[in-house]
Scaffold this motif. Sequence first.
Motif, PDB file in Angstrom:
ATOM      1  N   LEU A 142       0.847  -1.139   0.198  1.00  0.00           N
ATOM      2  CA  LEU A 142       0.148  -0.181  -0.048  1.00  0.00           C
ATOM      3  C   LEU A 142       0.950   1.190   0.128  1.00  0.00           C
ATOM      4  CD1 LEU A 142      -2.454  -0.949   2.823  1.00  0.00           C
ATOM      5  CD2 LEU A 142      -3.021  -0.891   0.354  1.00  0.00           C
ATOM      6  N   PRO A 144       2.291   4.693   1.326  1.00  0.00           N
ATOM      7  CA  PRO A 144       2.412   5.217   2.762  1.00  0.00           C
ATOM      8  C   PRO A 144       1.701   6.622   2.904  1.00  0.00           C
ATOM      9  CG  PRO A 144       4.457   5.609   1.584  1.00  0.00           C
ATOM     10  CD  PRO A 144       3.653   4.634   0.556  1.00  0.00           C
ATOM     11  N   GLU A 149      -3.476   2.244   4.443  1.00  0.00           N
ATOM     12  CA  GLU A 149      -2.220   2.054   5.429  1.00  0.00           C
ATOM     13  C   GLU A 149      -2.755   2.205   6.762  1.00  0.00           C
ATOM     14  OE1 GLU A 149       2.559   2.995   6.146  1.00  0.00           O
ATOM     15  OE2 GLU A 149       0.907   4.775   5.921  1.00  0.00           O
ATOM     16  N   GLU A 150      -3.313   3.290   7.001  1.00  0.00           N
ATOM     17  CA  GLU A 150      -4.048   3.361   8.380  1.00  0.00           C
ATOM     18  C   GLU A 150      -4.897   2.365   8.823  1.00  0.00           C
ATOM     19  OE1 GLU A 150      -6.792   6.783  10.307  1.00  0.00           O
ATOM     20  OE2 GLU A 150      -5.747   7.459   8.698  1.00  0.00           O
ATOM     21  N   VAL A 159       1.826  -3.846   6.593  1.00  0.00           N
ATOM     22  CA  VAL A 159       2.002  -2.935   5.522  1.00  0.00           C
ATOM     23  C   VAL A 159       3.421  -3.022   5.046  1.00  0.00           C
ATOM     24  CG1 VAL A 159       1.673  -0.679   4.529  1.00  0.00           C
ATOM     25  CG2 VAL A 159      -0.084  -1.727   5.808  1.00  0.00           C
ATOM     26  N   ARG A 161       5.433  -0.781   2.563  1.00  0.00           N
ATOM     27  CA  ARG A 161       5.184   0.544   1.849  1.00  0.00           C
ATOM     28  C   ARG A 161       5.811   0.599   0.350  1.00  0.00           C
ATOM     29  NH1 ARG A 161       7.189   1.476   7.171  1.00  0.00           N
ATOM     30  NH2 ARG A 161       9.305   1.982   5.938  1.00  0.00           N
TER      31      ARG A 161
END
Length: 253
Positions: A142, A144, A149-150, A159, A161
Amino acid sequence: MLVDLNSDVGESFGVYKYGSTEIIGFVSSINVACGMHAGDPMVMLKTVEMAGKNNVAIGAHPGYPDLIGFGRREFHMSKDELYAYTLYQIGSLYSFLRAKKLDMQHVKPHGSLYNKIAKDKDEAYAFLSAVRDFSKDLLVFLPPGSKSEEVALDIGLKVVREGFLDRAYNSDGSLVARNIPGAVLKDEDFVAKRAVDMIVNKSVKTIDNKTISVDFQTFCVHSDTPGAENFVKKLLKVFSDNNISIKSARDWV
């Protein structure tokens, strides 16, 4: 220094041939189209077999059900539909992996879906909860600083990045839309040098000539770029010259 190098593959379907398959031999992870935006069962099988022979880490690449638009058009689905279609696509790839006694490393959303869930927490939850419900041990590739991501971190997913070597960035760290001139970078020497800067100096120059900080763990190289496998060979040489090694994310992230 270590970095994962991934590529979107298995994008042919029926009589339509799309993207390089040779690139599988030069990257550390692949994202396999699961039949919705591209791919079909025969292509998925051959792609998985090739990945197994090359000892490349394999991930599912779910997209919107949009063969005509290659999953790059804006698409609207209910949250329940997105959950179900995501689960369906991951499961379809897993059947080939299980038959060939191979593992699934990660899931990476495709195209318009990737961009949509980066900004929409509700859709991100629908997509990522399907990943979690299939297996909480799967990595997710995903962008960053994104909503996706959250959400992924909130629900207990790991995750990785992701950055893009051949795409321009906005000053907020998002990708420049493909319909804007300069969004796709084509100068291979420039892209290779820029990649080293992103890894070594953790920075990238944006389309409006600003410099922003980045911290990517995996980089995507598009297999549908003409001469993609030759570019990757050049990129690996530049990486080697700068003491950068590629290794699948499962082995070090």
